[in-house]
Design an enzyme around this catalytic site. Structure first.
Site, mmCIF file in Angstrom:
data_model
loop_
_atom_site.group_PDB
_atom_site.id
_atom_site.type_symbol
_atom_site.label_atom_id
_atom_site.label_comp_id
_atom_site.label_asym_id
_atom_site.label_seq_id
_atom_site.Cartn_x
_atom_site.Cartn_y
_atom_site.Cartn_z
ATOM 1 C CB CYS A 31 -35.941 -46.864 38.387
ATOM 2 S SG CYS A 31 -35.375 -47.574 39.934
ATOM 3 C CB CYS A 34 -36.400 -44.867 41.331
ATOM 4 S SG CYS A 34 -34.772 -45.458 40.815
#
Length: 124
Positions: A31, A34
């Site tokens: 991600c 993230c």
């Protein structure tokens, strides 16, 4: 050295139960947002050594992600006195995370519990 704790289904309940203030970052290695949020979260952990900063890898811990209904990552959750007081998806900028931690620190948990009890009473 990391100042965050890796949370798994084996240590999650213990961590949340034994600490008054836990921030939880639900994330995954693939991600992009993230990965962008990780250094902001890490810095907040360094700046707030009295709080517990946990990370849940949603790929490695799908049961935890499912238990909390995590549908978008990163998702930040704050648990105070065993009560989830905040949960929101999206990577926060440093100033917003600092502000959020400050707001969560100021919460009157007795009032929060009263409000939850009142809402549960209305739901019945």
């Amino acid at each position: 050295m990391s100042t965050t704790v890796e949370l798994t289904k084996d240590n999650f309940d213990e961590t949340v139960t034994e600490n008054d203030f836990v921030l939880i970052d639900f994330w995954a290695a693939w991600c992009g947002p993230c990965r962008q949020f990780a250094p902001v979260y890490e810095k907040a952990a360094v700046d707030n050594p009295d709080l517990v900063f946990g990370k849940v890898d949603t790929e490695a811990q799908p049961e935890l992600a499912a238990a909390f209904g995590i549908q978008s990552i990163p998702t930040l959750m704050i648990v105070r006195d065993k009560v989830a007081v905040f949960a929101q998806p999206g990577a926060l900028p440093e100033a917003a995370l600092t502000d959020l931690i400050g707001q969560a620190r100021k919460l009157d948990m007795d009032e929060v519990r009263k409000s939850i009890a009142a809402q549960e009473g209305q739901a019945q």
